[in-house]
Scaffold this motif. Structure first.
Motif, PDB file in Angstrom:
ATOM      1  N   GLN A 105       0.855  -1.188   0.000  1.00 36.52           N
ATOM      2  CA  GLN A 105       0.000   0.000   0.000  1.00 36.52           C
ATOM      3  C   GLN A 105       0.888   1.234   0.000  1.00 36.52           C
ATOM      4  N   CYS A 141       0.347  -1.592   6.811  1.00 35.80           N
ATOM      5  CA  CYS A 141      -0.747  -1.263   5.887  1.00 35.80           C
ATOM      6  C   CYS A 141      -1.566  -2.466   5.445  1.00 35.80           C
TER       7      CYS A 141
ATOM      8  N   TYR B 258      -2.382   6.816   8.646  1.00 34.33           N
ATOM      9  CA  TYR B 258      -3.459   6.274   9.487  1.00 34.33           C
ATOM     10  C   TYR B 258      -4.107   7.315  10.390  1.00 34.33           C
ATOM     11  N   ARG B 370      -6.888   6.053  12.920  1.00 32.31           N
ATOM     12  CA  ARG B 370      -7.842   5.199  12.212  1.00 32.31           C
ATOM     13  C   ARG B 370      -9.013   4.701  13.076  1.00 32.31           C
ATOM     14  N   GLN B 508      -3.476   4.344   0.308  1.00 29.22           N
ATOM     15  CA  GLN B 508      -4.844   3.876   0.038  1.00 29.22           C
ATOM     16  C   GLN B 508      -5.089   3.595  -1.431  1.00 29.22           C
ATOM     17  N   ASN B 510      -5.112   6.039  -3.839  1.00 36.49           N
ATOM     18  CA  ASN B 510      -5.947   7.103  -4.402  1.00 36.49           C
ATOM     19  C   ASN B 510      -5.567   7.441  -5.832  1.00 36.49           C
ATOM     20  N   SER B 548     -11.940   8.560   6.194  1.00 34.41           N
ATOM     21  CA  SER B 548     -12.550   7.691   5.176  1.00 34.41           C
ATOM     22  C   SER B 548     -13.391   8.504   4.211  1.00 34.41           C
ATOM     23  N   LEU B 674      -8.448  -2.645  -3.874  1.00 37.55           N
ATOM     24  CA  LEU B 674      -8.114  -1.627  -2.873  1.00 37.55           C
ATOM     25  C   LEU B 674      -8.986  -1.799  -1.638  1.00 37.55           C
ATOM     26  N   GLN B 678      -7.631  -2.277   2.112  1.00 34.48           N
ATOM     27  CA  GLN B 678      -7.964  -1.380   3.217  1.00 34.48           C
ATOM     28  C   GLN B 678      -8.561  -2.158   4.385  1.00 34.48           C
ATOM     29  N   GLY B 743     -11.810   3.108   4.683  1.00 28.63           N
ATOM     30  CA  GLY B 743     -10.454   3.120   5.213  1.00 28.63           C
ATOM     31  C   GLY B 743     -10.304   2.686   6.655  1.00 28.63           C
TER      32      GLY B 743
END
Ligand code: FES
Ligand code: FES
Lengths: 170, 793
Positions: A105, A141, B258, B370, B508, B510, B548, B674, B678, B743
């Motif tokens: 990640q 991750c 995080y 997180r 993540q 993105n 998230s 993904l 996550q 997330g």
């Protein structure tokens, strides 16, 4: 003590290239590779021998380079993550497996895992054994599943002609 | 799950596919650009001297010997920092709390072990560290308080006596209905106090900064490992008294965040001050010892939870009073508020009350981490709910079935005012019951297996708030950021799109998800979209990657910008091909006629026309670049249930998690690869916090006992149990494309699932758990307690 005092000249092979360079005696191998050789793919996460971010290959054995002084590289054959892929377009089979299985990640741990796992080439290991052996590198991750899957998939391909396929071009 | 190869992918159907990540090639080759991988010509290195005591007055400070060391170039103390900077501003103040002036270096008092006291810049980090040894700092240790249950005691030292009379920052109550009256009617009322451990977010890349000052231009170039480049720029401008225009913040690759890397940290500001003074670039890379003492921690809190039910286990009321210990300062992102939003969980509880207290102690500040309040309260509620079920002789599965919100109950307003969007909360629970054969298990006696272990299954149901409900909502809480995301799409001469976003790349994926959505909306091929992320000089103003929320907000911006980009592309092509834009489509680098696919024009041609302004329709502006800002109208809630299957040895307390099953709905998954990443990553963090992670302070000395990687136990690969994932996919009706955030959700259910599984296995012993982490020792002690009372079977 200032940095300019106490330097020693070392001569070693890095990713197939012969290098002679003066290093400060108090500098560890990871800092040296990153900041003097310019190979920043080797990362640092603890400088204490725990996290495994700094794993490199020295004389074909995986080593945590934060626990080693640069001067100890004298005469050694060193490989870092930058040596794995054969060229700009193609990835090493292990790297390709990491990509297929979403084994990274943020990617900060990835060089450490790659350099450790690469040393498994030719060995027969089941999932639990792989898990045990890669527990010297941390990943915060991924939850490790992708990493395990990638290594599991890649490993059998190294059994037949391990030394040829894995070490090609290096 | 494996990746779909790009050749089988049509650009127009890129949503929902497990495309390989854009980020991967560089990261796999060691070509990532984390802060310490960048260097500037003639850069200096910074190191920070930190207070070794939890609370001390700095009686005297002498830097002369350090300054005289060859190689030392600049030293800052609290006094200079107070002259040269403003206190660091808080991005999200605790509502109702006083502002605590947070300077980058301790002023007269140091308030926690690791509090920065002096910063030194030298030719190298080694020299700067040598210089720290030469500092003469005369500390007068003061009484301290590190136990969160004692911070409000009358004899507890007050951390900020100039501003506050106690260590209570703020309290806030939310309620709906009449929970106290309902409790009075309840057939069963159960209560306990639950302790949630202080943990480290533990990104593998520590914090770091490279600050460069161009004196003639008076411009600050600032590379930082941050989730929020635009917000860091704002805070830097305020603290340095500079125009925002003079500051460029760049976050290239971020090695994990995080929630922790949310805002400007003191050391980053110091590096900027040094750089401005010296006219030289200054780098600071945190070492792991500093990380544990001076970044931000997560979670620590205790929850007093009360649940009242009727005799059938239907919840009549929940009352939750809790205390967040945020350490010595309100860090840039401040205390979690999400416990108050989600304390009733996925259940139908019209009568409920929550009261949050935020307190200070002589410990490292708490920041966002997180889940941020949701794992904490989920642990308390789900564990207590199981106890209620056992007392009523109902199965934990049935008590959840009876109380989960039904689709027709949604949207549902919680006491905090948050609104759960659509969903089907029962379905994941039923899938979980099937997958674990729960009912058959429940009826079986709890006898040891041949290996002496007893098997138990524990359930934990949850919701996750993802994204923010509008800037208006945030404004009411005094937040200094918005709820939107933004994106710029710019055509380039090669026929591709440059996509600019202020969201930095923290893992993540993105870059991948943004390009996928952009490809789906515009028709331009995924491979022809290059994402430029995390640079304030390039990207439109945005909010950042946290809560998230990134994709929820960004999907809307990408849709709007993509639609406008496509429209203009088609208008130009329509003129050239003499076909109306409605009859054109974009695929494979071409604009082509829908009816006569052979009539085409390349995107290279169209984009070059737009860029030069040559050969475009009359009256159409040259250029092909669109920017959109999008604010989601509402937050969206992910939901689901999880189960842990444990096997515990009733003699020793040793246990293993043999299965962990997680069923969850995050709406439409833009990229299933993904999403799985996550979820798994967050689950393992949640399991770590449940099983082995805890930052412990010595009560006597007030010092962190286990502040090193050697003594802090994050899960390694061989510690992770087998995790099985299942999904439902109900599109959210309040977001673009129906996505929900994903997330943080994995951090929420593990602790309660494991605690409940242990209690289930040991139900004949009647053990109870109300503190984290859950170790074999915890289990053994609980069993000993019961044995000492003579209640064992
Ligand atoms: S940096 Fe070498 S093991 Fe952590
Ligand atoms: S991918 Fe981020 S630490 Fe492993």
């Amino acid at each position: 003590m200032s940095d300019s005092s106490n330097q020693i000249e070392i001569c070693f092979e890095i990713n197939g290239r012969q290098v002679t360079q003066t290093v400060p005696v108090r500098m560890h191998a990871a800092d040296f590779l990153r900041h003097q050789i310019g190979l920043t793919g080797t990362h640092l996460g603890c400088e204490q021998g725990i996290c495994g971010m700094c794993t490199i290959s020295v004389d074909d054995r995986p080593v945590k380079s934060c626990l080693m002084l640069a001067v100890q590289l004298d005469g050694a054959k060193v490989r870092t993550v930058e040596s794995l892929a054969p060229d700009e377009t193609e990835l090493h089979p292990l790297q390709a497996a990491f990509k297929r299985h979403h084994a990274l990640q943020c990617g900060f741990c990835t060089p450490g895992f790659l350099m450790l796992a690469r040393s498994f080439a030719g060995r027969r290991m089941n999932r639990a054994e792989i898990a045990e052996e890669i527990s010297g590198v941390l990943c915060r991750c991924t939850g490790y599943e992708g990493i395990l899957r990638a290594i599991e998939e890649w490993l059998p391909g190294t059994w037949t002609d391990a030394s040829l396929s894995d070490e090609a071009g290096q | 799950m494996t990746v779909v190869h790009k050749t089988v992918m049509e650009s127009g159907t890129a949503i929902g596919q497990a495309l390989a990540r854009k980020e991967d090639d560089r990261l796999l080759r060691g070509g990532g650009l984390y802060v310490d991988d960048a260097c500037a010509l003639r850069q200096f290195a910074m190191a920070v001297a930190r207070c070794p005591f939890p609370h001390a007055r700095i009686r005297h400070l002498d830097v002369r010997a350090a300054a005289a060391l060859p190689g030392v170039v600049h030293i800052l103390t609290g006094t200079e920092v107070q002259c040269l900077t403003n206190p660091i501003t808080v991005l999200r103040p605790v509502p109702g709390a006083p502002m605590l002036p947070y300077y980058a270096l301790a002023q007269e008092y140091a308030l926690h072990e690791g509090h920065a006291v002096v910063s030194i810049v030298a030719q190298s980090r080694a020299v700067a560290e040598d210089a720290i040894e030469l500092l003469e700092i005369d500390y007068e240790p003061l009484p301290h308080v590190t136990d969160m249950t004692r911070v409000l005691d009358p004899d507890a030292p007050v951390l900020h006596p100039q501003i506050m009379t106690s260590n209570l920052m703020a309290s806030k109550t939310d309620y709906s209905g009449n929970p106290r009256a309902k409790l009075a009617e309840a057939a069963l009322v159960d209560y306990d106090r639950f302790f949630v451990n202080r943990v480290a977010p533990l990104s593998m890349e520590p914090r770091g900064v490279l600050a460069s000052w161009r004196s003639g231009a008076r411009e600050l170039d600032f590379r930082s490992s941050t989730q929020v480049p635009h917000l860091v720029r704002k805070q830097l401008a305020e603290a340095l008294r500079l125009d925002e225009g003079a500051i460029r913040v760049v976050a290239s690759d971020v090695g994990g965040a995080y929630g922790m890397k949310l805002g400007l940290f003191p050391e980053e500001l110091l590096a900027a001050v040094h750089a401005m003074h010296l006219g030289h670039p200054v780098k600071w890379i945190e070492d792991r010892m500093e990380y544990f003492r001076a970044s931000t921690h997560g979670r620590e809190s205790f929850h007093d939870m009360t649940i009242g039910t009727d005799d059938q286990g239907r919840i009549l009321a929940i009352i939750n009073e809790y205390t967040n210990d945020i350490g010595a300062w309100n860090s840039p992102f401040g205390s979690s508020q999400l416990s108050s939003v989600t304390f009733t969980g996925p259940y139908h509880v019209p009568d409920a009350q929550v009261c949050r207290h935020v307190v200070l102690s002589n410990k490292t500040p708490i920041g966002a981490y997180r889940g941020y309040g949701q794992p904490e309260v989920n642990f308390a509620r789900e564990v207590l709910l199981d106890r209620v079920a056992r007392k009523l002789d109902i199965s934990p599965l049935d008590i959840r079935r009876r109380n989960l919100l039904r689709p027709e109950d949604l949207p549902w307003r919680t006491p905090s005012g948050a609104v759960y969007d659509n969903g089907d909360y029962l379905r994941p629970l039923e899938m979980l019951a099937g997958a674990t054969d729960y009912e058959a298990h429940f009826d079986r006696p709890r006898r040891p297996r041949a290996d002496g272990r007893i098997v138990g299954i524990g359930l934990s149901s949850f919701v996750e708030r993802t994204g923010y409900a509008s800037a208006r909502f945030l404004a009411r809480r005094g937040s200094h950021f918005g709820a939107h995301e933004s994106v710029t799409l710019r055509a380039n001469r090669s026929g591709g799109i440059d996509l600019y976003t202020g969201v930095s790349t923290c893992g993540q994926g993105n870059e991948t998800a943004f390009a996928q959505i952009c490809a789906a909306v515009t028709g331009v091929h995924y491979d022809a979209i290059r994402v430029h992320a995390g640079d304030t000089a390039q990207s439109p103003l945005n909010t950042g990657a946290f809560a998230s929320r990134t994709l929820i907000a960004a999907a809307g911006a990408l849709k709007q910008a993509g639609d406008a980009f496509r429209d203009k592309t088609l208008r130009i092509a329509a003129m050239v091909l003499q076909i109306s834009p409605e009859d054109l489509s974009i695929a494979k680098g071409l604009v082509h006629s829908v009816r006569e696919p052979d009539r085409t024009i390349t995107l290279v041609d169209v984009f070059n026309r737009a860029i030069t302004g040559q050969g475009i329709p009359e009256g159409l502006e040259p250029g092909l670049e669109t920017t959109a800002h999008f604010e989601p109208p509402e937050a969206s809630f992910s939901f689901g249930s999880a189960a842990a299957v444990v096997a515990v040895d009733p003699e020793t307390g040793d246990f293993d998690i043999e299965r962990f099953v997680f069923v969850h709905d995050c709406g439409v998954a833009v990229n299933p690869l993904l999403v799985e990443g996550q979820v798994r990553g967050a689950l393992v963090q949640g399991l770590g916090a449940a099983l082995s992670e805890e930052l412990r302070y010595d009560r006597e000395t007030g010092q962190l006992i286990n502040g090193s990687m050697m003594d802090y136990f994050a899960l390694t690969c061989s510690d992770v149990p087998k995790i099985e994932l299942m999904h439902t996919e109900i599109p959210s009706d309040v977001t673009t494309f129906g996505v929900r955030g994903v997330g943080e959700v994995g951090t929420i259910p593990p602790a309660a699932a494991v605690a409940n599984a242990l209690c289930d296995a040991l139900r004949d012993y009647g053990v109870a758990f109300s503190a984290l982490p859950l170790t074999p020792e915890t289990v053994w002690r609980a069993l000993q307690n019961v044995r000492n009372k003579g209640e064992t079977p």
